[in-house]
Design an enzyme around this catalytic site. Structure first.
Site, PDB file in Angstrom:
ATOM      1  N   ALA A  36       3.771 -10.946 -26.875  1.00 34.08           N
ATOM      2  CA  ALA A  36       4.454 -11.762 -27.883  1.00 34.08           C
ATOM      3  C   ALA A  36       5.336 -10.883 -28.776  1.00 34.08           C
ATOM      4  CB  ALA A  36       3.437 -12.506 -28.728  1.00 34.08           C
ATOM      5  N   TYR A  38       6.650  -8.014 -27.871  1.00 33.46           N
ATOM      6  CA  TYR A  38       7.791  -7.596 -27.044  1.00 33.46           C
ATOM      7  C   TYR A  38       8.867  -8.695 -27.068  1.00 33.46           C
ATOM      8  CZ  TYR A  38      10.553  -6.016 -23.063  1.00 33.46           C
ATOM      9  OH  TYR A  38      11.595  -5.609 -22.268  1.00 33.46           O
ATOM     10  N   ASP A  39       8.406  -9.944 -26.876  1.00 38.74           N
ATOM     11  CA  ASP A  39       9.351 -11.065 -26.848  1.00 38.74           C
ATOM     12  C   ASP A  39      10.110 -11.179 -28.171  1.00 38.74           C
ATOM     13  OD1 ASP A  39       8.541 -11.571 -24.339  1.00 38.74           O
ATOM     14  OD2 ASP A  39       7.178 -13.220 -24.856  1.00 38.74           O
ATOM     15  N   SER A  84      14.932  10.704   7.313  1.00 36.54           N
ATOM     16  CA  SER A  84      13.754   9.896   7.667  1.00 36.54           C
ATOM     17  C   SER A  84      12.616  10.875   7.959  1.00 36.54           C
ATOM     18  CB  SER A  84      14.052   9.017   8.865  1.00 36.54           C
ATOM     19  OG  SER A  84      14.494   9.825   9.913  1.00 36.54           O
ATOM     20  N   LEU A  85      11.500  10.376   8.423  1.00 35.22           N
ATOM     21  CA  LEU A  85      10.329  11.240   8.594  1.00 35.22           C
ATOM     22  C   LEU A  85       9.875  11.240  10.041  1.00 35.22           C
ATOM     23  CD1 LEU A  85       8.325   9.981   5.507  1.00 35.22           C
ATOM     24  CD2 LEU A  85       9.074  12.336   5.832  1.00 35.22           C
ATOM     25  N   GLU A 122       0.872  11.519  -0.435  1.00 35.23           N
ATOM     26  CA  GLU A 122       0.878  10.206  -1.099  1.00 35.23           C
ATOM     27  C   GLU A 122       1.018   9.114  -0.053  1.00 35.23           C
ATOM     28  OE1 GLU A 122       4.285   9.683  -3.631  1.00 35.23           O
ATOM     29  OE2 GLU A 122       5.534  10.864  -2.338  1.00 35.23           O
ATOM     30  N   LYS A 124       2.380   6.107   2.189  1.00 36.28           N
ATOM     31  CA  LYS A 124       3.719   5.729   2.653  1.00 36.28           C
ATOM     32  C   LYS A 124       3.849   4.222   2.462  1.00 36.28           C
ATOM     33  CE  LYS A 124       6.876   6.261   6.491  1.00 36.28           C
ATOM     34  NZ  LYS A 124       7.274   4.860   6.518  1.00 36.28           N
ATOM     35  N   ASP A 126       5.190   0.479   2.488  1.00 39.37           N
ATOM     36  CA  ASP A 126       5.901  -0.286   3.497  1.00 39.37           C
ATOM     37  C   ASP A 126       6.955  -1.137   2.793  1.00 39.37           C
ATOM     38  OD1 ASP A 126       6.374  -0.841   6.043  1.00 39.37           O
ATOM     39  OD2 ASP A 126       4.592  -2.070   6.403  1.00 39.37           O
ATOM     40  N   ARG A 145      19.241   2.775   2.075  1.00 40.78           N
ATOM     41  CA  ARG A 145      19.370   3.962   2.917  1.00 40.78           C
ATOM     42  C   ARG A 145      20.384   3.724   4.039  1.00 40.78           C
ATOM     43  NH1 ARG A 145      17.356   5.584   7.740  1.00 40.78           N
ATOM     44  NH2 ARG A 145      17.166   7.824   7.991  1.00 40.78           N
ATOM     45  N   GLU A 182      10.977   3.997  -2.656  1.00 40.23           N
ATOM     46  CA  GLU A 182      10.783   2.767  -1.889  1.00 40.23           C
ATOM     47  C   GLU A 182      10.740   1.579  -2.857  1.00 40.23           C
ATOM     48  OE1 GLU A 182      10.458   3.905   1.195  1.00 40.23           O
ATOM     49  OE2 GLU A 182       9.681   2.259   2.417  1.00 40.23           O
ATOM     50  N   TYR A 234       9.834   8.951  -4.629  1.00 40.67           N
ATOM     51  CA  TYR A 234       9.132  10.006  -3.897  1.00 40.67           C
ATOM     52  C   TYR A 234       9.971  11.249  -3.624  1.00 40.67           C
ATOM     53  CZ  TYR A 234      11.175   7.420   0.075  1.00 40.67           C
ATOM     54  OH  TYR A 234      12.015   6.768   0.935  1.00 40.67           O
ATOM     55  N   LYS A 323       0.712   8.194  10.466  1.00 39.51           N
ATOM     56  CA  LYS A 323       0.646   6.727  10.444  1.00 39.51           C
ATOM     57  C   LYS A 323      -0.799   6.226  10.588  1.00 39.51           C
ATOM     58  CE  LYS A 323       4.056   4.580  10.424  1.00 39.51           C
ATOM     59  NZ  LYS A 323       5.344   4.255  10.942  1.00 39.51           N
ATOM     60  N   CYS A 417     -14.641 -35.173  19.055  1.00 34.95           N
ATOM     61  CA  CYS A 417     -15.262 -33.869  18.787  1.00 34.95           C
ATOM     62  C   CYS A 417     -15.663 -33.190  20.106  1.00 34.95           C
ATOM     63  CB  CYS A 417     -16.494 -34.079  17.900  1.00 34.95           C
ATOM     64  SG  CYS A 417     -17.468 -32.584  17.682  1.00 34.95           S
ATOM     65  N   CYS A 420     -19.827 -33.261  19.924  1.00 31.45           N
ATOM     66  CA  CYS A 420     -20.674 -34.461  19.954  1.00 31.45           C
ATOM     67  C   CYS A 420     -19.897 -35.707  20.408  1.00 31.45           C
ATOM     68  CB  CYS A 420     -21.289 -34.704  18.580  1.00 31.45           C
ATOM     69  SG  CYS A 420     -20.082 -35.242  17.364  1.00 31.45           S
ATOM     70  N   CYS A 435     -14.645 -33.862  12.335  1.00 37.13           N
ATOM     71  CA  CYS A 435     -15.503 -34.627  13.240  1.00 37.13           C
ATOM     72  C   CYS A 435     -16.271 -35.627  12.384  1.00 37.13           C
ATOM     73  CB  CYS A 435     -16.456 -33.668  13.941  1.00 37.13           C
ATOM     74  SG  CYS A 435     -17.922 -34.485  14.566  1.00 37.13           S
ATOM     75  N   CYS A 441     -23.796 -34.456  14.727  1.00 33.97           N
ATOM     76  CA  CYS A 441     -23.056 -33.459  15.518  1.00 33.97           C
ATOM     77  C   CYS A 441     -23.831 -32.141  15.546  1.00 33.97           C
ATOM     78  CB  CYS A 441     -21.671 -33.241  14.892  1.00 33.97           C
ATOM     79  SG  CYS A 441     -20.758 -31.898  15.676  1.00 33.97           S
TER      80      CYS A 441
HETATM   81  N1  5U1 Z   1       5.757   8.483   0.044  1.00 42.19           N
HETATM   82  C1  5U1 Z   1       6.871   8.756   0.725  1.00 42.19           C
HETATM   83  N2  5U1 Z   1       7.478   7.887   1.528  1.00 42.19           N
HETATM   84  N3  5U1 Z   1       8.545   8.527   2.016  1.00 42.19           N
HETATM   85  C2  5U1 Z   1       9.500   8.082   2.868  1.00 42.19           C
HETATM   86  N4  5U1 Z   1       7.520   9.931   0.713  1.00 42.19           N
HETATM   87  C3  5U1 Z   1       8.571   9.791   1.523  1.00 42.19           C
HETATM   88  N5  5U1 Z   1       9.547  10.658   1.836  1.00 42.19           N
HETATM   89  C4  5U1 Z   1      10.502  10.256   2.672  1.00 42.19           C
HETATM   90  C5  5U1 Z   1      10.506   8.952   3.214  1.00 42.19           C
HETATM   91  C6  5U1 Z   1      11.581   8.524   4.128  1.00 42.19           C
HETATM   92  O1  5U1 Z   1      11.486  11.071   3.036  1.00 42.19           O
HETATM   93  C7  5U1 Z   1      11.455  12.413   2.571  1.00 42.19           C
HETATM   94  C8  5U1 Z   1      12.097  13.244   3.616  1.00 42.19           C
HETATM   95  C9  5U1 Z   1      12.157  12.537   1.295  1.00 42.19           C
END
Ligand code: 5U1
Length: 680
Positions: A36, A38-39, A84-85, A122, A124, A126, A145, A182, A234, A323, A417, A420, A435, A441
């Site tokens: 409240a 904050y508002d 990418s990884l 840490e 990963k 999704d 990306r 992410e 990250y 993974k 059913c 039965c 049923c 039954c």
């Molecule tokens: N937690 C984490 N996810 N992730 C995805 N770290 C991380 N690092 C990434 C990617 C694609 O790339 C690093 C090479 C910076």
């Protein structure tokens, strides 16, 4: 009109103050002022900005959602490629990765032994990888990306995400700073979004990742703003006019200090033993996290070493994603059977081509009801994506229509059913078909008896599902009351039932006769009445006679009992055959003490507790019982709504979250003193 210095300062101060509160709330999960308040501050700022529009800055918290929808997304060329990884799928892959790192860094000693490399690890997430560009601390661009070289400009959309600061905190940040991370949709936001989609008859999203992607690619930022996305950082890209730190971990902590969210689960470990320990720890924790993860990212912690290792193709040599087993897989619906449950609900169950998913082989998935079949558009013979997350029962999440051949069959609810042969009825307005055989039954009888015997109901030791089925099939038991008239000859006459086991079962039945009112009410299997409601009823009415006599109106006065539940309770006790069975049970010796209705049972009404860690003087279940008896709710996860966390030995993330949120924490000793105070 020129604006006075005082007003300009007021606007600036309000912006800074609100940005700091945003940081506490969205990045640290630790609100610094009540909502409240904050508002009120936001309203004051809005008023001043309306009166003096020249004072509006893009980084003002009032400016998260801009004006009109965009016509399209422009392209962004990444100054430094977004990498990418590489993936690891088992410990061997991790050992190979570590060996490659150590070899390149020439870490082997004369005996060929490696030092234990320090890795920052840490989860990963999704979600969708994005880049945020800050110049002089102001967010000037957000981009996807894309293919790593070129992405899309999604600045207007990322600005709507509350955990992304429009202006960095402090003043020691680099002049140009590109932060990468992410954007994801928390599980709770995903569930809420799909519930709403279902309510509106729209197609739900398959998983939080797709929902996050769909929400970010909206031309109208107002839609993105409504989707409750979050961002977790990250790594960094461009760093000009300033420096970060020597290690990956401390660099991320710096980002956090400047107002950016980083993963609270980040840890630094040594060597592969440390990595595998962390991996296993997070694999266990995976399903309790508020967001979806699909693995663990390990990065060489020392930034000089990262530079020396460099990258190959599009992936760095200093990082790897280990993974988790996939939680979604493709399979085929071979057939659909219909199962009949305790309340007669006829549930379609898909028989699947066996597939390894979420760590186990799955060959069945519930389809819930005909509405779900319609929603999915699934037919026998279809290729489908199935999902199994943790212990949750496998679900079909999507039909791959492109793979459909002419050889598919519609799924039709049976008119009778399968157990039965009574008519199957669909009640108007209910998704579930039932049923109509009731206790005639065999399937409903079996399920009712299994429920009656279950641990939270009458807790009849040794009376497992198979035995219940055998007793009903042999005709020895027709209703729950029939259990108490079983003889040793009847039980030992069943297949694979030794004399000793028969004696044990009869003893368990004898012991189960002494019970509590709450357990007894729960064991009756009244629709919608779960363990907690049964306890609420026992505490509110004190005796079975009172519960039986309760009207819908008086039931509605009890907290947490709504009209549907109240009607089910009343109609259960209106049916004479239910009362006959209750009378037979009492005649057979089932008994319980009445509950004293007093203020005590309401003492903790409306308060939510979380129990975590190991208790030494009692089990967690016993602690829960004591809290429930005082009217409290006991939850499995800590949120802002939690009143108190009971933390035993080795309490972990729940304790930390409670501390972060400023929630009251009691140790076991404190809890015992607290609970004892209600015994007076
Ligand atoms: N937690 C984490 N996810 N992730 C995805 N770290 C991380 N690092 C990434 C990617 C694609 O790339 C690093 C090479 C910076």
């Amino acid at each position: 009109m020129s604006v006075s210095e005082e007003i300009t300062l007021n606007v600036e101060t309000l912006c800074n103050e609100l940005n700091k509160h945003n940081y506490s709330y969205y990045v640290l999960d630790n609100p610094s002022i009540p909502d409240a308040e904050y508002d009120r501050l936001l309203l004051s700022l809005k008023k001043l900005e309306t009166e003096y529009p020249s004072l509006i800055t893009p980084e003002s918290p009032t400016q998260r959602v801009g004006g009109e929808p965009l016509a399209g997304f422009t392209q962004v060329s990444h100054e430094l490629p977004m990498l990418s990884l590489d993936n690891a799928f088992n410990e061997e892959d991790m050992i190979d990765f570590n060996r490659r790192v150590a070899d390149r860094l020439k870490l082997a000693d004369k005996d060929g032994e490696y030092e234990n490399v320090e890795y920052a690890c840490e989860p990963k997430l999704d979600g969708i990888a994005v880049s945020l560009l800050y110049e002089d601390g102001i967010l000037i661009r957000g981009a996807t990306r894309g293919d790593g070289q070129t992405g899309e400009n999604i600045t207007e959309n990322v600005r709507t995400i509350n955990s992304i600061p429009l202006k960095l905190l402090g003043n020691d940040f680099p002049k140009r700073l590109e932060v990468r991370g992410e954007i994801y949709m928390p599980k709770s936001a995903f569930d809420a979004l799909n519930t709403e989609a279902e309510r509106l008859g729209n197609k739900p999203f398959v998983n939080p990742r797709n929902a996050a992607a769909g929400s970010l690619r909206q031309l109208d930022p107002k839609i993105t703003a409504s989707r409750n996305l979050e961002m977790c950082c990250y790594s960094v890209g461009i760093v000009e006019g300033g420096a970060l730190a020597n290690t990956h971990e401390t660099s991320l902590r710096k980002l956090n200090g400047w107002g950016l969210r980083i993963n609270a689960e980040m840890q630094v470990v040594k060597g592969i033993p440390g990595c595998m320990k962390y991996y296993n720890f997070m694999a266990d924790k995976r399903n309790t996290l508020p967001y979806e993860i699909d693995g663990i990212v390990f990065k060489v912690n020392d930034l000089d070493r990262q530079v020396r290792l460099g990258f190959v193709s599009k992936a760095p040599r200093w990082a790897i994603a280990h993974k988790f087993p996939a939680q979604e897989e493709l399979t085929k619906v071979l057939d659909v059977d219909f199962q009949v449950g305790r309340t007669g609900a006829v549930t379609p169950v898909a028989r699947l081509a066996p597939v390894f998913v979420g760590g186990v082989t799955v060959s069945n998935a519930t389809l819930h009801n005909m509405d779900e079949i319609k929603r999915l558009g699934v037919m026998i013979g279809d290729a489908v994506i199935i999902r199994r997350a943790g212990d949750v029962i496998p679900q079909i999440v999507k039909v791959i229509e492109e793979k459909r051949t002419g050889d598919v069959k519609s799924i039709l609810i049976p008119s009778h059913c399968p157990v039965c042969d009574s008519e199957v009825l669909q009640v108007e307005g209910e998704a579930v078909a039932r049923c109509s055989g009731g206790l005639f039954c065999g399937a409903q009888r079996k399920e009712a008896i299994k429920h009656f015997a279950s641990r939270k109901a009458m807790d009849i030791d040794g009376l497992g599902d198979k035995l219940v089925e055998a007793l009903v099939d042999s005709g020895d038991v027709e209703t729950v009351a029939g259990l108490f008239t079983l003889t040793k000859d009847q039980v030992s006459g069943l297949e694979r039932m030794a004399d000793k086991s028969a004696e044990n079962l009869l003893r368990s039945l004898e012991n189960a006769k002494e019970t509590t009112l709450a357990r007894f009410v729960y064991s009756l299997g009244i629709r919608e009445v779960g363990e907690t409601t049964a306890r609420t009823l026992a505490n509110a009415f004190g005796s079975l006679a009172n519960i039986k006599m309760a009207s819908v109106e008086s039931l509605l006065e009890v907290p947490d009992i709504g009209p549907i539940m109240a009607n089910h309770i009343v109609s259960f006790f209106e049916q004479s055959h239910n009362n006959e069975i209750i009378d037979q049970l009492i005649e057979a010796g089932v008994h319980w003490p009445d509950v004293e209705i007093d203020k005590k049972s309401q003492a903790l009404q409306g308060k939510t507790f979380v129990i975590t860690g190991t208790l030494s003087d009692m089990t967690r279940e016993e602690a829960k019982e004591q809290l429930l008896a005082l009217g409290a709710k006991v939850s499995g996860s800590v949120s802002k709504k939690t009143h108190c966390v009971i933390a035993g030995e080795a309490a972990g993330s729940k304790l930390k979250k409670a501390e972060d949120l400023g929630i009251k924490v009691m140790n076991e000793k404190g809890f015992i003193t607290f609970i004892s105070s209600f015994a007076l």
